[in-house]
Design a protein around this motif. Sequence first.
Motif, mmCIF file in Angstrom:
data_model
loop_
_atom_site.group_PDB
_atom_site.id
_atom_site.type_symbol
_atom_site.label_atom_id
_atom_site.label_comp_id
_atom_site.label_asym_id
_atom_site.label_seq_id
_atom_site.Cartn_x
_atom_site.Cartn_y
_atom_site.Cartn_z
ATOM 1 N N ARG A 18 0.873 -1.181 0.000
ATOM 2 C CA ARG A 18 0.000 0.000 0.000
ATOM 3 C C ARG A 18 0.902 1.221 0.000
ATOM 4 O O ARG A 18 1.355 1.679 1.038
ATOM 5 N N LEU A 19 1.174 1.727 -1.215
ATOM 6 C CA LEU A 19 2.132 2.812 -1.360
ATOM 7 C C LEU A 19 1.502 4.168 -1.050
ATOM 8 O O LEU A 19 0.309 4.364 -1.263
ATOM 9 N N GLY A 20 2.330 5.085 -0.596
ATOM 10 C CA GLY A 20 1.872 6.442 -0.347
ATOM 11 C C GLY A 20 0.964 6.565 0.851
ATOM 12 O O GLY A 20 0.085 7.433 0.890
ATOM 13 N N ARG A 21 1.134 5.698 1.844
ATOM 14 C CA ARG A 21 0.280 5.750 3.034
ATOM 15 C C ARG A 21 1.142 5.906 4.286
ATOM 16 O O ARG A 21 0.971 5.189 5.252
ATOM 17 N N GLY A 22 2.126 6.807 4.236
ATOM 18 C CA GLY A 22 2.941 7.086 5.413
ATOM 19 C C GLY A 22 4.241 6.309 5.419
ATOM 20 O O GLY A 22 4.532 5.520 4.531
ATOM 21 N N GLN A 23 5.041 6.551 6.473
ATOM 22 C CA GLN A 23 6.382 5.971 6.565
ATOM 23 C C GLN A 23 6.362 4.454 6.673
ATOM 24 O O GLN A 23 7.259 3.793 6.193
ATOM 25 N N GLY A 24 5.348 3.907 7.303
ATOM 26 C CA GLY A 24 5.297 2.460 7.492
ATOM 27 C C GLY A 24 5.047 1.688 6.206
ATOM 28 O O GLY A 24 5.155 0.461 6.181
ATOM 29 N N SER A 25 4.717 2.389 5.135
ATOM 30 C CA SER A 25 4.359 1.685 3.909
ATOM 31 C C SER A 25 5.489 1.659 2.886
ATOM 32 O O SER A 25 5.236 1.500 1.695
ATOM 33 N N GLY A 26 6.708 1.882 3.305
ATOM 34 C CA GLY A 26 7.815 1.749 2.359
ATOM 35 C C GLY A 26 8.490 3.054 2.015
ATOM 36 O O GLY A 26 9.025 3.208 0.930
#
Length: 148
Positions: A18-26
């Motif tokens: 799930r890209l572009g959803r905060g630091q935890g997403s890559g």
Amino acid sequence: MKLHTLKPAEGSVKSNKRLGRGQGSGGSTAGRGHKGAQSRSGNSKKVGFEGGQMPLQRRVPKFGFKNNNKEYFKAVNLDVLETLSAKTNGSAISIQFLVENGIVGKNDKIKVLGRGELKAKVAVEAHAFSTSATQAIEKVGGTATIVK
């Protein structure tokens, strides 16, 4: 083994990032790399853009002309009418009859041409006739009717 026990092989199914959803997403770039047009929203290349190479639609020359006023006819020859005359039992060969037998489409304009030989006496309807076709139809006692 039963249908409700079937499962995909271990490790063969992964969930998408799930890209572009905060630091935890890559990370902060969401898989788009750093800077540049492709990293920004709203970026799209023109249709047919080939990375600066001369695009195909400009490499290939323009040619030809399509006359919008020309009438295009579907050709039906006498030999086809001869085979159809057996199905009609001596009645008329109408445009509707040709459509039903799959000779022409329902929106096609039909021109009867003089290839082949006609032995049966038939009344033929079409949008146009060649002179040789008209002579051949009338020679055996049939009629050639032009429909608008």
